[in-house]
Design an enzyme around this catalytic site. Structure first.
Site, PDB file in Angstrom:
ATOM      1  N   ASP A   1      -7.200  34.378  21.523  1.00 45.04           N
ATOM      2  CA  ASP A   1      -7.202  33.990  22.936  1.00 45.04           C
ATOM      3  C   ASP A   1      -5.781  33.913  23.504  1.00 45.04           C
ATOM      4  OD1 ASP A   1      -6.475  31.760  21.437  1.00 45.04           O
ATOM      5  OD2 ASP A   1      -8.298  30.648  21.879  1.00 45.04           O
TER       6      ASP A   1
ATOM      7  N   ASN B   1     -14.253  19.209  20.382  1.00 45.87           N
ATOM      8  CA  ASN B   1     -15.575  19.325  21.022  1.00 45.87           C
ATOM      9  C   ASN B   1     -16.412  20.450  20.406  1.00 45.87           C
ATOM     10  OD1 ASN B   1     -14.308  21.609  21.976  1.00 45.87           O
ATOM     11  ND2 ASN B   1     -14.467  21.104  24.138  1.00 45.87           N
TER      12      ASN B   1
ATOM     13  N   HIS C   1     -15.464  23.632  20.005  1.00 46.19           N
ATOM     14  CA  HIS C   1     -15.219  25.005  20.479  1.00 46.19           C
ATOM     15  C   HIS C   1     -14.593  25.844  19.364  1.00 46.19           C
ATOM     16  CE1 HIS C   1     -10.926  24.027  22.252  1.00 46.19           C
ATOM     17  NE2 HIS C   1     -10.837  24.343  20.977  1.00 46.19           N
TER      18      HIS C   1
ATOM     19  N   GLU D   1     -15.974  27.184  24.911  1.00 43.81           N
ATOM     20  CA  GLU D   1     -16.249  25.762  25.087  1.00 43.81           C
ATOM     21  C   GLU D   1     -17.750  25.491  24.941  1.00 43.81           C
ATOM     22  OE1 GLU D   1     -13.820  23.928  24.967  1.00 43.81           O
ATOM     23  OE2 GLU D   1     -12.305  24.192  26.522  1.00 43.81           O
TER      24      GLU D   1
END
Ligand code: PGA
Length: 249
Positions: free
Chosen positions: A67, A136, A138, A143
């Site tokens: 990314d 979280n 991801h 996400e």
């Protein structure tokens, strides 16, 4: 899914580096998927050491990063391009044209995402993908509630991810809001996956990833159905596991 629990961050980094070095020795022209963040830093440090001391040869290797932030120039000290050069590429013998990182400054982001997918295909697909995990759940910037079949695209970062990453920026308002990220489907196409996590902050996400049901709420859970995935964690990140078979060091 192979679960490996080691005592600390350093030992998991050494293990991951050994796996990557073995992949390169076995297939000198292999395609590596690389990750940024604090977790893999020790992997790059060890690979640099193996390159310098044992002659590990990166001259035929190609890399694809997971990314990149949108609208952060390449030379910004928080761009992932800058990170990879500083902590890895500047210290090994990889050819600049073999390095692939999404261009977050591209005028046409959609075309850039398609181009990235095509480049991965042209390279023959990713042999070994290194992954971190967000608190979280991801993976890359996929996400919670990202499509589990998604491909490379632009994503809006959640407040939680922006807060997690704010420590690297002068203030919260400087943290980018968008990123280009490989999709969950793109990541799952890799022939092997190594997902690394350390510390208390990751313990809940690891519990769900290893023991929970597969759900887009926690994108990392999809690795349960990958045919060749290794979950490589330290004891603290493993501390909430209750059912998984623990393979001690
Ligand atoms: P970290 O980030 O390695 O800095 O914890 C991992 C991630 O958010 O994917």
């Amino acid at each position: 899914m192979l679960l490996i629990i080691r005592k600390d961050h350093r030992s998991i980094c050494l293990y991951a580096a050994q796996q990557i070095a073995a992949e390169i020795r076995q297939k000198p022209h292999c395609v590596l998927g690389l990750a940024t963040g604090s977790t893999p830093l020790g992997v790059y440090r060890e690979l640099i050491r193996i390159h310098k001391k044992e002659g590990l040869d990166f001259s035929q290797v190609q890399t694809f990063n997971l990314d990149e932030y949108v609208n952060l120039p390449k030379d910004h000290n928080q761009s992932y391009y800058y990170f990879m050069k500083k902590y890895f590429f500047d210290h090994i013998n990889i050819h600049p044209f073999s390095i692939h990182i999404p261009d977050g400054m591209a005028e046409d982001i959609e075309t850039e995402c398609l181009r990235y997918e095509e480049q991965i295909l042209e390279a023959g697909g990713i042999d070994l993908q290194l992954l971190g995990i967000g608190s979280n759940g991801h993976i890359a910037f996929n996400e919670p509630f990202s499509s589990l079949g998604s491909r490379t695209r632009i994503k809006t970062l959640t407040e939680k991810t922006r807060r997690d990453n704010a420590r690297y920026f002068a203030s919260m308002k400087d943290v980018p809001k968008y990123a280009i990220t490989m999709g969950v489907g793109t990541i799952m196409d890799s022939r092997k996956l190594i997902l690394m996590a350390t510390g208390q902050r990751k313990a809940s996400a690891i519990k769900t990833t290893v023991e929970g049901p597969i759900t887009a709420r926690v994108p990392a859970t999809i690795v349960q159905i990958h045919p060749y995935a290794t979950i490589l964690i330290d004891r603290v990140a493993a501390s909430k596991l209750t059912q998984a078979l623990k393979i001690a060091e």
